[in-house]
Design a protein around this motif. Structure first.
Motif, PDB file in Angstrom:
ATOM      1  N   THR A   1     -41.299  33.506  12.670  1.00  0.00           N
ATOM      2  CA  THR A   1     -42.717  33.857  13.327  1.00  0.00           C
ATOM      3  C   THR A   1     -43.147  34.875  12.309  1.00  0.00           C
ATOM      4  O   THR A   1     -44.423  35.323  12.440  1.00  0.00           O
ATOM      5  CB  THR A   1     -42.686  34.289  14.503  1.00  0.00           C
ATOM      6  OG1 THR A   1     -41.526  35.685  14.693  1.00  0.00           O
ATOM      7  CG2 THR A   1     -42.090  33.566  15.524  1.00  0.00           C
ATOM      8  N   LEU A   2     -42.452  35.332  11.259  1.00  0.00           N
ATOM      9  CA  LEU A   2     -42.930  36.541  10.332  1.00  0.00           C
ATOM     10  C   LEU A   2     -44.052  36.092   9.411  1.00  0.00           C
ATOM     11  O   LEU A   2     -44.945  36.861   9.271  1.00  0.00           O
ATOM     12  CB  LEU A   2     -41.730  36.991   9.439  1.00  0.00           C
ATOM     13  CG  LEU A   2     -40.734  37.566  10.264  1.00  0.00           C
ATOM     14  CD1 LEU A   2     -39.475  37.931   9.408  1.00  0.00           C
ATOM     15  CD2 LEU A   2     -41.388  39.062  10.749  1.00  0.00           C
ATOM     16  N   GLY A   3     -43.972  34.642   9.035  1.00  0.00           N
ATOM     17  CA  GLY A   3     -45.420  34.273   8.251  1.00  0.00           C
ATOM     18  C   GLY A   3     -46.404  34.298   9.350  1.00  0.00           C
ATOM     19  O   GLY A   3     -47.547  34.758   8.646  1.00  0.00           O
TER      20      GLY A   3
ATOM     21  N   LEU B   1     -44.771  43.336   7.052  1.00  0.00           N
ATOM     22  CA  LEU B   1     -44.646  42.078   7.514  1.00  0.00           C
ATOM     23  C   LEU B   1     -44.335  40.910   6.191  1.00  0.00           C
ATOM     24  O   LEU B   1     -43.514  40.071   6.076  1.00  0.00           O
ATOM     25  CB  LEU B   1     -45.567  41.682   8.466  1.00  0.00           C
ATOM     26  CG  LEU B   1     -45.752  42.130   9.728  1.00  0.00           C
ATOM     27  CD1 LEU B   1     -46.930  41.458  10.591  1.00  0.00           C
ATOM     28  CD2 LEU B   1     -44.435  41.474  10.694  1.00  0.00           C
ATOM     29  N   VAL B   2     -45.188  41.293   5.389  1.00  0.00           N
ATOM     30  CA  VAL B   2     -45.098  40.388   4.200  1.00  0.00           C
ATOM     31  C   VAL B   2     -43.862  40.166   3.564  1.00  0.00           C
ATOM     32  O   VAL B   2     -43.215  39.435   3.023  1.00  0.00           O
ATOM     33  CB  VAL B   2     -46.334  40.511   3.116  1.00  0.00           C
ATOM     34  CG1 VAL B   2     -46.073  41.578   2.269  1.00  0.00           C
ATOM     35  CG2 VAL B   2     -46.691  39.264   2.366  1.00  0.00           C
ATOM     36  N   PHE B   3     -43.209  41.582   3.301  1.00  0.00           N
ATOM     37  CA  PHE B   3     -42.039  41.736   2.589  1.00  0.00           C
ATOM     38  C   PHE B   3     -40.784  41.021   3.667  1.00  0.00           C
ATOM     39  O   PHE B   3     -39.968  40.442   3.006  1.00  0.00           O
ATOM     40  CB  PHE B   3     -41.642  43.295   2.421  1.00  0.00           C
ATOM     41  CG  PHE B   3     -42.069  43.766   0.978  1.00  0.00           C
ATOM     42  CD1 PHE B   3     -41.436  43.434  -0.008  1.00  0.00           C
ATOM     43  CD2 PHE B   3     -43.358  44.430   1.188  1.00  0.00           C
ATOM     44  CE1 PHE B   3     -42.184  43.657  -1.451  1.00  0.00           C
ATOM     45  CE2 PHE B   3     -44.055  44.949  -0.208  1.00  0.00           C
ATOM     46  CZ  PHE B   3     -43.235  44.428  -1.469  1.00  0.00           C
TER      47      PHE B   3
ATOM     48  N   VAL C   1     -47.854  35.193  -5.326  1.00  0.00           N
ATOM     49  CA  VAL C   1     -49.330  35.660  -5.509  1.00  0.00           C
ATOM     50  C   VAL C   1     -50.050  36.228  -4.289  1.00  0.00           C
ATOM     51  O   VAL C   1     -50.573  37.419  -4.341  1.00  0.00           O
ATOM     52  CB  VAL C   1     -50.334  34.128  -5.931  1.00  0.00           C
ATOM     53  CG1 VAL C   1     -51.617  34.705  -5.995  1.00  0.00           C
ATOM     54  CG2 VAL C   1     -49.913  33.228  -7.072  1.00  0.00           C
ATOM     55  N   LEU C   2     -49.746  35.762  -3.050  1.00  0.00           N
ATOM     56  CA  LEU C   2     -50.175  36.605  -1.897  1.00  0.00           C
ATOM     57  C   LEU C   2     -49.517  37.937  -1.750  1.00  0.00           C
ATOM     58  O   LEU C   2     -50.149  38.798  -1.386  1.00  0.00           O
ATOM     59  CB  LEU C   2     -49.830  35.614  -0.604  1.00  0.00           C
ATOM     60  CG  LEU C   2     -50.485  34.427  -0.106  1.00  0.00           C
ATOM     61  CD1 LEU C   2     -50.035  33.597   0.692  1.00  0.00           C
ATOM     62  CD2 LEU C   2     -51.889  34.981   0.278  1.00  0.00           C
ATOM     63  N   LEU C   3     -48.233  37.801  -2.076  1.00  0.00           N
ATOM     64  CA  LEU C   3     -47.886  39.317  -2.094  1.00  0.00           C
ATOM     65  C   LEU C   3     -48.523  40.324  -3.282  1.00  0.00           C
ATOM     66  O   LEU C   3     -48.809  41.445  -2.370  1.00  0.00           O
ATOM     67  CB  LEU C   3     -46.149  39.097  -2.772  1.00  0.00           C
ATOM     68  CG  LEU C   3     -45.498  40.533  -2.670  1.00  0.00           C
ATOM     69  CD1 LEU C   3     -44.952  41.079  -1.280  1.00  0.00           C
ATOM     70  CD2 LEU C   3     -44.286  40.560  -3.279  1.00  0.00           C
TER      71      LEU C   3
END
Ligand code: HEM
Length: 289
Positions: free
Chosen positions: A94-96, A155-157, A182-184
């Motif tokens: 669910t993190l994404g 969250l992204v990490f 790229v999103l990071l």
């Protein structure tokens, strides 16, 4: 609510694509047999009485059918929302989505902040004070945006960690990993460009340090720093540059990249957890012979 699942031959589980009991447009309804004489809109006993509830349902179905006929959206939505998920899918998956909702929350609160923010060296600080102290719910919205930024970075990490440790960067998902990188970078750029906007002592000097660090990078470093400062020194246009990057450039890129990222997730499916061994497909009758 328990959702029925079925095990496929490849060991994956499919959530049975039973759509919720929403009103279906006439073209998608199963014909009733034996026909009850009231086109399915009555009480089902053939006496043709149409209740108010049924009429409301019919109206909804009409609108859904109208849109569906012109867009073909129901096929897309069914493929998007009702797809196979691997056995063992758990909360880490669910993190994404959590990152995506953090981004949406940032976009919405950011729009409200932009209504009162003034991106000029002389007005920025005062406009932020005005948002915090005078505007109705301004402090709450600003707080949500400020904390939301941190939440999104965390969250992204975590999401990246999940995909890494579950081996989701391997074939055929390499491109999605690259889009993720790229999103990071874009998420970090969002946090960095937003930090200058309150234009207080801390945000100003932290950004000076950040840009100077950038300038020491090999080859592109000095050019990047000049681009960020809008010149060789911090000046009157630096804030507008950060504002444009923070408001328009990066959110637009993130939205486009998330679109590509989710497209690939739906196309390729998600990776099963690494502790589950691949199950061999049972040979069919024909293959056994
Ligand atoms: C704004 C940032 C991001 C958003 C909104 C986002 C969103 C998502 C969503 C919703 C999924 C499907 C559900 C899930 O597996 O959690 C997903 C999967 C994936 N993401 Fe991201 N993601 C982001 C950043 C990243 C980053 C930084 C990486 C890695 C560098 C990455 C790599 C992947 C990969 C490889 C998958 C496929 C997972 C699998 O097949 O199991 N994503 N992403």
């Amino acid at each position: 609510m328990a959702v029925p699942v079925a095990e496929a031959t490849d060991g994956s589980f499919a959530v049975m694509a039973r759509l919720p009991k929403l009103p279906l447009p006439g073209t998608r309804r199963k014909p009733e047999w034996p026909p009850n004489g009231d086109n399915g809109a009555g009480d089902g006993k053939g006496n043709g009485q149409v209740s108010l509830k049924d009429q409301a349902m019919e109206a909804q179905a009409g609108i859904v059918g109208w849109v569906d006929e012109r867009t073909g959206a129901s096929g897309f939505l069914r493929g998007f929302l009702y797809r196979k998920v691997p056995k063992g899918t758990n909360w880490f998956y669910t993190l994404g989505s959590a990152t995506m909702f953090a981004f949406l929350s940032q976009a919405i609160t950011g729009v409200f902040l932009a209504m009162y923010y003034e991106p000029s060296a002389s007005g920025a600080y005062d406009s932020v004070q005005h948002i915090t102290n005078d505007v109705f719910l301004g402090n709450l919205v600003r707080g949500m945006h400020r904390w939301g930024a941190t939440v999104m970075v965390v969250l992204v990490f975590l999401h990246m960690g999940r995909t890494f440790f579950f081996g989701a960067y391997k074939y055929p998902r390499e491109l999605n990993w690259v889009i993720g990188v790229v999103l990071l970078v874009l998420t970090m750029l969002m946090a960095f460009s937003g930090y200058l906007l309150p234009f207080d002592q801390r945000s100003f000097w932290a950004t000076v340090v950040g840009v100077n660090l950038n300038s020491t990078g090999p080859l592109v470093g000095p050019y990047l720093a000049d681009f960020l400062r809008a010149g060789p020194e911090f000046g009157a246009t630096t804030l507008s540059r950060f504002y444009a990057i923070h408001m328009l450039l990066v959110p637009g890129l993130i939205a486009a990249m998330i679109g590509a990222h989710i497209y690939l997730v739906t196309k390729l499916g998600t990776t099963a957890p690494p502790w589950l061994k691949a199950q061999l497909k049972e040979p069919t009758e024909k293959e056994r012979v």
